[in-house]
Design a protein around this motif. Structure first.
Motif, PDB file in Angstrom:
ATOM      1  N   GLY A   1      -8.280  -6.445  -4.321  1.00 19.36           N
ATOM      2  CA  GLY A   1      -9.273  -6.582  -3.259  1.00 19.36           C
ATOM      3  C   GLY A   1     -10.638  -6.960  -3.807  1.00 19.36           C
ATOM      4  O   GLY A   1     -11.351  -7.806  -3.232  1.00 19.36           O
ATOM      5  N   ALA A   2     -11.010  -6.352  -4.928  1.00 22.37           N
ATOM      6  CA  ALA A   2     -12.312  -6.647  -5.524  1.00 22.37           C
ATOM      7  C   ALA A   2     -12.358  -8.073  -6.060  1.00 22.37           C
ATOM      8  O   ALA A   2     -13.398  -8.744  -5.986  1.00 22.37           O
ATOM      9  CB  ALA A   2     -12.607  -5.650  -6.643  1.00 22.37           C
TER      10      ALA A   2
ATOM     11  N   GLY B   1      -4.260  -2.287  -6.355  1.00 25.23           N
ATOM     12  CA  GLY B   1      -4.673  -2.844  -5.064  1.00 25.23           C
ATOM     13  C   GLY B   1      -6.177  -2.976  -4.969  1.00 25.23           C
ATOM     14  O   GLY B   1      -6.702  -3.971  -4.446  1.00 25.23           O
ATOM     15  N   GLY B   2      -6.906  -1.986  -5.503  1.00 21.42           N
ATOM     16  CA  GLY B   2      -8.359  -2.070  -5.507  1.00 21.42           C
ATOM     17  C   GLY B   2      -8.858  -3.230  -6.341  1.00 21.42           C
ATOM     18  O   GLY B   2      -9.813  -3.928  -5.953  1.00 21.42           O
ATOM     19  N   SER B   3      -8.216  -3.485  -7.469  1.00 25.75           N
ATOM     20  CA  SER B   3      -8.609  -4.617  -8.314  1.00 25.75           C
ATOM     21  C   SER B   3      -8.369  -5.941  -7.605  1.00 25.75           C
ATOM     22  O   SER B   3      -9.193  -6.861  -7.683  1.00 25.75           O
ATOM     23  CB  SER B   3      -7.827  -4.585  -9.637  1.00 25.75           C
TER      24      SER B   3
ATOM     25  N   HIS C   1     -11.735  -8.350 -12.470  1.00 19.34           N
ATOM     26  CA  HIS C   1     -10.796  -7.612 -11.624  1.00 19.34           C
ATOM     27  C   HIS C   1      -9.387  -8.202 -11.694  1.00 19.34           C
ATOM     28  O   HIS C   1      -8.397  -7.452 -11.668  1.00 19.34           O
ATOM     29  CB  HIS C   1     -11.309  -7.572 -10.192  1.00 19.34           C
TER      30      HIS C   1
ATOM     31  N   ALA D   1       0.817  -1.216   0.000  1.00 13.34           N
ATOM     32  CA  ALA D   1       0.000   0.000   0.000  1.00 13.34           C
ATOM     33  C   ALA D   1       0.849   1.264   0.000  1.00 13.34           C
ATOM     34  O   ALA D   1       0.360   2.337  -0.376  1.00 13.34           O
ATOM     35  CB  ALA D   1      -0.938   0.000   1.204  1.00 13.34           C
TER      36      ALA D   1
ATOM     37  N   ALA E   1      -2.756   2.261  -6.180  1.00 13.99           N
ATOM     38  CA  ALA E   1      -4.052   2.156  -5.509  1.00 13.99           C
ATOM     39  C   ALA E   1      -5.066   1.418  -6.382  1.00 13.99           C
ATOM     40  O   ALA E   1      -5.846   0.591  -5.884  1.00 13.99           O
ATOM     41  CB  ALA E   1      -4.572   3.544  -5.147  1.00 13.99           C
ATOM     42  N   ASP E   2      -5.051   1.697  -7.693  1.00 19.14           N
ATOM     43  CA  ASP E   2      -5.999   1.022  -8.577  1.00 19.14           C
ATOM     44  C   ASP E   2      -5.729  -0.475  -8.641  1.00 19.14           C
ATOM     45  O   ASP E   2      -6.667  -1.286  -8.610  1.00 19.14           O
ATOM     46  CB  ASP E   2      -5.931   1.622  -9.983  1.00 19.14           C
TER      47      ASP E   2
END
Length: 354
Positions: A250-251, A246-248, A264, A237, A243-244
């Motif tokens: 997590g999703a 990491g968001g993918s 994702h 992180a 960030a994008d």
């Protein structure tokens, strides 16, 4: 009343400046030494929080002596034991640690630099670092001994060692990147196959494994030693611009259905592929996902990246190594990682295979 929380590195530096340095100057004025806080501990890598103070916590550091002066270590320890205060900034100076439950003593280690490094790394980097040394040393340990803070280094040896350990040689780095892509390529088709077999939980588990491997890959691409599992997400992180991705990830893990999970994962694959191209280590590769042979799963075909990176390695010895990688790319057993001789034996066997 609990003392106000002070981040561990700051506490250690203040303890050195206010207490340890004056004592050394008074009792051993002509002795060259280095003082630092390196090695295990969340505070060394800057991941400590208020929660960290509930164990193995207090003002601590290392004092490293030259080989010529290492015989004085006992005298320095005895002086510190008799002269250190009982507390500093509200924290006890003598406290027990996990490896010595019930034994409260001060935690200013005093040792010869070479012997101390050998005991914790399995080799002394002052005398050079071999291919075996790089591959058999867990990245977590390399992070621990290149992070932290050096408060003083009169002889300069500790500073030189940390510079040598700062990052892998170029060919070793390319090899580890190739091995990390190899891990991804070996499982990237599995989440879809699990779902076809009626195993959604298995699909989620494999997706999580792929997420872990992609996170480690990104850390390697950004020349950061991947830490062990507790701090992997924290370290990831802190990489700017991800960030994008990491968001993918997590999703993908939290998705309740395969189409969403695959969507994702594909975004994460393509972002990682773009990061690879930005490094310029190989000719640019197509960053788009594609089908997995005749099966209806989308993959990045990670083997392409493995092959390109391997081709870019100039040292034949490194280029021809089996794609097992460094020790923590093929084992994450806590008990194994703590046995330096075992790790070196494992890597020696792996790289000796034709």
């Amino acid at each position: 009343m609990a003392p106000e929380y002070t981040p561990g590195l700051r506490l250690a530096r203040e303890f050195y400046v206010a207490v340890v340095r004056p004592l050394l100057e008074e009792h051993f004025p002509r002795m060259p030494y280095a003082a630092a806080l390196v090695g295990p501990g969340s505070e060394v890598v800057g991941f400590d929080t208020q929660r960290s103070v509930d164990h193995d916590w207090g003002p601590r550091q290392q004092v490293f002596l030259t080989g010529r002066d290492s015989a004085q270590a006992g005298a320095v320890k005895a002086m510190l034991a008799s002269r250190l205060p009982s507390s500093f900034r509200g924290y006890p100076v003598a406290f027990p640690v996990t490896g010595e439950p019930g034994t409260a003593r001060h935690r200013v280690e005093v040792a010869g630099l070479g012997a101390w490094l050998t005991g914790r790394l399995g080799f002394d980097p002052q005398h050079g670092i071999t291919l075996l040394d790089w591959l058999a040393t867990p990245a977590q340990r390399l992070a621990e001994y290149t992070a932290g803070d050096v408060f003083h280094d009169g002889p300069g040896g500790l500073t030189r060692v940390r510079a040598r350990l700062a990052w892998y040689p170029r060919d070793v780095w390319l090899y580890l990147l190739a091995c990390q892509w190899q891990r991804i390529g070996q499982e990237e088709a599995f989440p879809g196959r699990c779902v076809e077999a009626g195993d959604n939980l298995g699909s989620v588990i494999v997706a999580a494994r792929l997420a872990r491997d992609l996170m480690r890959l990104c850390l390697l691409m950004h020349r950061r030693y991947p830490p062990y599992s507790k701090w992997l997400g924290t370290a990831f992180a802190r990489i700017p611009g991800l960030a994008d991705l990491g968001g993918s990830l997590g999703a993908a893990i939290s998705a309740g259905d395969w189409p969403t999970r695959e969507q994702h994962l594909c975004r994460a694959y393509e972002k990682a592929a773009s990061l690879h191209n930005e490094l310029g280590l190989t000719p640019p590769l197509d960053t788009r996902v594609r089908g997995f042979y005749e099966r209806p799963y989308q993959v990045i075909d990670a083997a392409r990246f493995t092959a390109a990176l391997r081709e870019a390695i100039t040292d034949p010895q490194v280029r021809n190594l089996p794609l097992t990688g460094a020790i923590d790319q093929f084992t994450d057993s806590t008990d194994a990682i703590g046995r330096l001789g075992f790790l070196r034996a494992c890597v020696s066997a792996a790289i000796a295979e034709p």
